[in-house]
Design a protein around this motif. Structure first.
Motif, PDB file in Angstrom:
ATOM      1  N   LYS A  48     -18.329  99.986  34.778  1.00  0.00           N
ATOM      2  CA  LYS A  48     -17.659 100.490  35.988  1.00  0.00           C
ATOM      3  C   LYS A  48     -18.487 100.170  37.233  1.00  0.00           C
ATOM      4  O   LYS A  48     -17.939  99.829  38.286  1.00  0.00           O
ATOM      5  CB  LYS A  48     -17.421 101.995  35.885  1.00  0.00           C
ATOM      6  N   PHE A  49     -19.794 100.298  37.115  1.00  0.00           N
ATOM      7  CA  PHE A  49     -20.696  99.968  38.217  1.00  0.00           C
ATOM      8  C   PHE A  49     -20.576  98.490  38.565  1.00  0.00           C
ATOM      9  O   PHE A  49     -20.452  98.111  39.731  1.00  0.00           O
ATOM     10  CB  PHE A  49     -22.128 100.336  37.830  1.00  0.00           C
ATOM     11  N   LYS A  50     -20.572  97.631  37.551  1.00  0.00           N
ATOM     12  CA  LYS A  50     -20.431  96.204  37.779  1.00  0.00           C
ATOM     13  C   LYS A  50     -19.104  95.901  38.467  1.00  0.00           C
ATOM     14  O   LYS A  50     -19.042  95.104  39.400  1.00  0.00           O
ATOM     15  CB  LYS A  50     -20.530  95.422  36.472  1.00  0.00           C
ATOM     16  N   LYS A  51     -18.037  96.548  38.028  1.00  0.00           N
ATOM     17  CA  LYS A  51     -16.715  96.329  38.630  1.00  0.00           C
ATOM     18  C   LYS A  51     -16.715  96.757  40.097  1.00  0.00           C
ATOM     19  O   LYS A  51     -16.162  96.067  40.954  1.00  0.00           O
ATOM     20  CB  LYS A  51     -15.647  97.092  37.853  1.00  0.00           C
ATOM     21  N   ALA A  52     -17.356  97.888  40.403  1.00  0.00           N
ATOM     22  CA  ALA A  52     -17.434  98.357  41.798  1.00  0.00           C
ATOM     23  C   ALA A  52     -18.188  97.360  42.665  1.00  0.00           C
ATOM     24  O   ALA A  52     -17.784  97.067  43.800  1.00  0.00           O
ATOM     25  CB  ALA A  52     -18.098  99.731  41.855  1.00  0.00           C
ATOM     26  N   VAL A  53     -19.267  96.819  42.138  1.00  0.00           N
ATOM     27  CA  VAL A  53     -20.049  95.821  42.882  1.00  0.00           C
ATOM     28  C   VAL A  53     -19.231  94.542  43.052  1.00  0.00           C
ATOM     29  O   VAL A  53     -19.199  93.942  44.128  1.00  0.00           O
ATOM     30  CB  VAL A  53     -21.397  95.539  42.183  1.00  0.00           C
ATOM     31  N   ASP A  54     -18.540  94.123  41.995  1.00  0.00           N
ATOM     32  CA  ASP A  54     -17.711  92.912  42.062  1.00  0.00           C
ATOM     33  C   ASP A  54     -16.575  93.043  43.079  1.00  0.00           C
ATOM     34  O   ASP A  54     -16.154  92.039  43.657  1.00  0.00           O
ATOM     35  CB  ASP A  54     -17.116  92.579  40.691  1.00  0.00           C
ATOM     36  N   ASN A  55     -16.085  94.250  43.282  1.00  0.00           N
ATOM     37  CA  ASN A  55     -14.963  94.468  44.204  1.00  0.00           C
ATOM     38  C   ASN A  55     -15.364  94.443  45.677  1.00  0.00           C
ATOM     39  O   ASN A  55     -14.504  94.483  46.546  1.00  0.00           O
ATOM     40  CB  ASN A  55     -14.256  95.789  43.888  1.00  0.00           C
ATOM     41  N   ILE A  56     -16.648  94.371  45.967  1.00  0.00           N
ATOM     42  CA  ILE A  56     -17.094  94.314  47.355  1.00  0.00           C
ATOM     43  C   ILE A  56     -16.826  92.910  47.894  1.00  0.00           C
ATOM     44  O   ILE A  56     -17.217  91.918  47.292  1.00  0.00           O
ATOM     45  CB  ILE A  56     -18.594  94.660  47.474  1.00  0.00           C
ATOM     46  N   ASP A  57     -16.158  92.840  49.022  1.00  0.00           N
ATOM     47  CA  ASP A  57     -15.782  91.572  49.644  1.00  0.00           C
ATOM     48  C   ASP A  57     -16.919  91.073  50.541  1.00  0.00           C
ATOM     49  O   ASP A  57     -17.062  91.516  51.681  1.00  0.00           O
ATOM     50  CB  ASP A  57     -14.497  91.764  50.449  1.00  0.00           C
ATOM     51  N   LEU A  58     -17.705  90.152  50.018  1.00  0.00           N
ATOM     52  CA  LEU A  58     -18.840  89.610  50.764  1.00  0.00           C
ATOM     53  C   LEU A  58     -18.383  88.824  51.993  1.00  0.00           C
ATOM     54  O   LEU A  58     -19.032  88.879  53.042  1.00  0.00           O
ATOM     55  CB  LEU A  58     -19.709  88.729  49.872  1.00  0.00           C
ATOM     56  N   ASP A  59     -17.278  88.094  51.873  1.00  0.00           N
ATOM     57  CA  ASP A  59     -16.766  87.332  53.021  1.00  0.00           C
ATOM     58  C   ASP A  59     -16.378  88.253  54.167  1.00  0.00           C
ATOM     59  O   ASP A  59     -16.666  87.968  55.329  1.00  0.00           O
ATOM     60  CB  ASP A  59     -15.559  86.472  52.610  1.00  0.00           C
ATOM     61  N   LEU A  60     -15.734  89.360  53.853  1.00  0.00           N
ATOM     62  CA  LEU A  60     -15.348  90.329  54.878  1.00  0.00           C
ATOM     63  C   LEU A  60     -16.577  90.891  55.578  1.00  0.00           C
ATOM     64  O   LEU A  60     -16.618  90.989  56.803  1.00  0.00           O
ATOM     65  CB  LEU A  60     -14.523  91.465  54.257  1.00  0.00           C
ATOM     66  N   MET A  61     -17.585  91.229  54.793  1.00  0.00           N
ATOM     67  CA  MET A  61     -18.823  91.757  55.381  1.00  0.00           C
ATOM     68  C   MET A  61     -19.501  90.710  56.266  1.00  0.00           C
ATOM     69  O   MET A  61     -19.967  91.018  57.355  1.00  0.00           O
ATOM     70  CB  MET A  61     -19.793  92.204  54.287  1.00  0.00           C
ATOM     71  N   ALA A  62     -19.553  89.482  55.795  1.00  0.00           N
ATOM     72  CA  ALA A  62     -20.263  88.422  56.514  1.00  0.00           C
ATOM     73  C   ALA A  62     -19.552  88.008  57.799  1.00  0.00           C
ATOM     74  O   ALA A  62     -20.198  87.652  58.783  1.00  0.00           O
ATOM     75  CB  ALA A  62     -20.441  87.212  55.609  1.00  0.00           C
ATOM     76  N   ASN A  63     -18.238  88.072  57.789  1.00  0.00           N
ATOM     77  CA  ASN A  63     -17.466  87.574  58.927  1.00  0.00           C
ATOM     78  C   ASN A  63     -17.047  88.646  59.919  1.00  0.00           C
ATOM     79  O   ASN A  63     -16.293  88.348  60.846  1.00  0.00           O
ATOM     80  CB  ASN A  63     -16.238  86.817  58.429  1.00  0.00           C
ATOM     81  N   ASN A  64     -17.505  89.865  59.730  1.00  0.00           N
ATOM     82  CA  ASN A  64     -17.112  90.951  60.616  1.00  0.00           C
ATOM     83  C   ASN A  64     -18.347  91.474  61.340  1.00  0.00           C
ATOM     84  O   ASN A  64     -19.343  91.828  60.714  1.00  0.00           O
ATOM     85  CB  ASN A  64     -16.448  92.065  59.805  1.00  0.00           C
ATOM     86  N   SER A  65     -18.265  91.538  62.654  1.00  0.00           N
ATOM     87  CA  SER A  65     -19.423  91.965  63.446  1.00  0.00           C
ATOM     88  C   SER A  65     -19.483  93.484  63.665  1.00  0.00           C
ATOM     89  O   SER A  65     -20.463  93.980  64.223  1.00  0.00           O
ATOM     90  CB  SER A  65     -19.424  91.249  64.802  1.00  0.00           C
ATOM     91  N   ASP A  66     -18.488  94.214  63.205  1.00  0.00           N
ATOM     92  CA  ASP A  66     -18.516  95.674  63.343  1.00  0.00           C
ATOM     93  C   ASP A  66     -19.650  96.261  62.511  1.00  0.00           C
ATOM     94  O   ASP A  66     -19.912  95.813  61.392  1.00  0.00           O
ATOM     95  CB  ASP A  66     -17.198  96.301  62.883  1.00  0.00           C
TER      96      ASP A  66
END
Length: 118
Positions: free
Chosen positions: A47-65
């Motif tokens: 479940k922990f692995k799935k939660a980590v996998d579900n994080i959108d790295l592109d969204l984090m990287a491309n958003n300046s908020d």
């Protein structure tokens, strides 16, 4: 700072940023990341692995908020709460994915070896 690892831990996978160990004695996995080691029952580990996998790295990287600068993960049945940067999430994804592959490979090898012997 790396902690001392008990002798009964079996290393599943390791990267420069951490390691995943299996403990048959404790019947759980231990994840060492950022110098802290945390235990997970098998279901919680996945479940922990799935939660980590579900994080959108592109969204984090491309958003300046500022809200996208960190991600908070609170795994099930665990006292540990992770507050991770984009880089740390990428490192953790690599660690957990590698561990999952090694566990699957181990299962395949075990199945093949013991099906031949039976």
């Amino acid at each position: 700072m790396k902690q001392d690892i008990p002798n009964h831990f079996i290393e599943v996978y390791q990267t420069p940023n951490g390691a995943v160990y299996q403990s048959n004695k404790d019947r759980c996995f231990w994840v060492e990341f950022n110098g802290v080691i945390t235990s997970y029952k098998v279901l919680c580990f996945y479940k922990f692995k799935k939660a980590v996998d579900n994080i959108d790295l592109d969204l984090m990287a491309n958003n300046s908020d500022a809200v996208y600068d960190y991600e908070i993960i609170a795994p099930c049945s665990c006292e540990r709460c992770y507050v991770l940067t984009l880089t740390e999430i990428a490192e953790l994804k690599e660690l957990l994915s590698g561990a999952k592959v090694m566990l699957e490979l181990n299962s395949i090898l075990y199945e093949r070896l013991y099906s031949v012997l039976v």
